[in-house]
Enzyme design. Structure first.
Site, PDB file in Angstrom:
ATOM      1  N   PHE A 148       0.848  -1.196   0.000  1.00 11.95           N
ATOM      2  CA  PHE A 148       0.000   0.000   0.000  1.00 11.95           C
ATOM      3  C   PHE A 148       0.880   1.241   0.000  1.00 11.95           C
ATOM      4  CE2 PHE A 148      -2.342   3.376   2.268  1.00 11.95           C
ATOM      5  CZ  PHE A 148      -3.445   3.476   1.442  1.00 11.95           C
ATOM      6  N   GLY A 149       0.620   2.149  -0.945  1.00 16.21           N
ATOM      7  CA  GLY A 149       1.334   3.416  -1.023  1.00 16.21           C
ATOM      8  C   GLY A 149       0.382   4.581  -0.838  1.00 16.21           C
ATOM      9  N   TYR A 150       0.819   5.603  -0.131  1.00 19.89           N
ATOM     10  CA  TYR A 150      -0.031   6.762   0.156  1.00 19.89           C
ATOM     11  C   TYR A 150       0.665   8.079  -0.166  1.00 19.89           C
ATOM     12  CZ  TYR A 150       2.940   6.646   4.233  1.00 19.89           C
ATOM     13  OH  TYR A 150       4.048   6.613   5.057  1.00 19.89           O
ATOM     14  N   GLY A 151       1.939   8.013  -0.549  1.00 16.68           N
ATOM     15  CA  GLY A 151       2.707   9.194  -0.923  1.00 16.68           C
ATOM     16  C   GLY A 151       3.350   8.923  -2.269  1.00 16.68           C
ATOM     17  N   SER A 152       4.654   9.119  -2.358  1.00 13.14           N
ATOM     18  CA  SER A 152       5.340   8.969  -3.648  1.00 13.14           C
ATOM     19  C   SER A 152       5.253   7.561  -4.221  1.00 13.14           C
ATOM     20  CB  SER A 152       6.801   9.403  -3.533  1.00 13.14           C
ATOM     21  OG  SER A 152       7.498   8.597  -2.618  1.00 13.14           O
ATOM     22  N   GLU A 157      12.226   3.141   2.061  1.00 13.26           N
ATOM     23  CA  GLU A 157      11.341   3.668   3.108  1.00 13.26           C
ATOM     24  C   GLU A 157      11.974   3.738   4.496  1.00 13.26           C
ATOM     25  OE1 GLU A 157       8.266   4.927   2.383  1.00 13.26           O
ATOM     26  OE2 GLU A 157       8.826   4.518   0.307  1.00 13.26           O
TER      27      GLU A 157
END
Length: 179
Positions: free
Chosen positions: A8-12, A85
Site C-alpha cells: 500500500f502506497g499513500y505518498g510517492s 522507506e
C-alpha cells in the site's frame, strides 16, 4: 493468493513505485491518515534543517494505491522498499487490510509512522508544517517539490486532500515572501 503480495502506497509510492507489479488499484486504509508527521533529515531535509515527510498517523482513513507483486519478484521488491522507506527507520512495517476500489479486501504491507521514533513530529499545526517544509532540501530535493508532487498526483487520481492543498498554499506563500 498465496503466491502474491500487496503493498500500500499513500505518498510517492502512488506515482513512483519503482518496482514491477502485476496489478495497481486505488485502495483505502482505515485507521490511519496521511500526514506530514515525520521530520526528514535524509530525503527532504538535513539534521541542521529538517523538513517533513509523509507518514501514516493514527486515526482517520487514507486513500492510496495498492500494488500486487508476484511471489518470484517479492524478495527484490521487499529489499527495495526497505532501502527506500527506512533510511532512518522512522516507519514500522505492518500488514493491514486495505479495501480496493473494486470492493476486494486484501492484506498489504504498509509502512506506519513510528510514534516512538525521535523523528516523529506528531500533530503539528498547518502553519508549523509550512514553516518546516518551506526552504528545506535533502538528498531527494526540495521539500516543497515533494508536497507539490503529492497534491498534483492526488488530484490526478481523483483524490482531493484539502489539508494537503491548504498546506501547499501556505508553503508557496512563505516561499514567495522569502523571495
Amino acid at each position: 493468493m498465496a503466491d502474491e503480495h500487496w503493498v500500500f502506497g499513500y505518498g510517492s509510492l502512488m506515482w513512483r513505485p519503482g518496482f514491477e507489479f502485476l496489478e495497481r488499484r486505488p485502495a483505502t486504509l482505515h485507521g490511519r491518515r496521511r500526514a506530514f508527521c515525520i521530520y526528514s533529515v535524509h530525503h527532504r531535509g538535513t539534521y541542521e534543517r529538517p523538513g517533513l515527510v509523509l507518514g501514516l498517523a493514527p486515526g482517520g482513513a487514507t486513500r492510496g494505491m495498492a500494488y500486487r507483486i508476484a511471489e518470484p519478484a517479492w524478495p527484490e521488491v521487499y529489499a527495495y522498499l526497505v532501502e527506500r522507506e527506512q533510511p532512518t527507520e522512522t516507519y514500522v512495517e505492518a500488514r493491514r487490510h486495505v479495501r480496493l476500489a473494486d470492493g476486494r479486501r486484501v492484506d498489504a504491507l504498509v509502512f506506519l509512522s513510528d510514534v516512538r521514533h525521535p523523528q516523529w513530529a506528531g500533530a503539528l499545526g498547518l502553519e508549523r508544517q509550512a514553516e518546516l517544509i518551506a526552504g528545506a532540501t535533502g538528498l531527494s530535493g526540495r521539500n516543497v517539490d515533494y508536497l507539490r508532487d503529492l497534491v498534483a498526483h492526488l488530484r490526478e487520481e481523483g483524490v482531493r486532500d484539502h489539508a494537503m492543498e491548504t498546506l501547499l498554499g501556505l508553503v508557496e506563500r512563505r516561499e514567495l515572501a522569502a523571495g
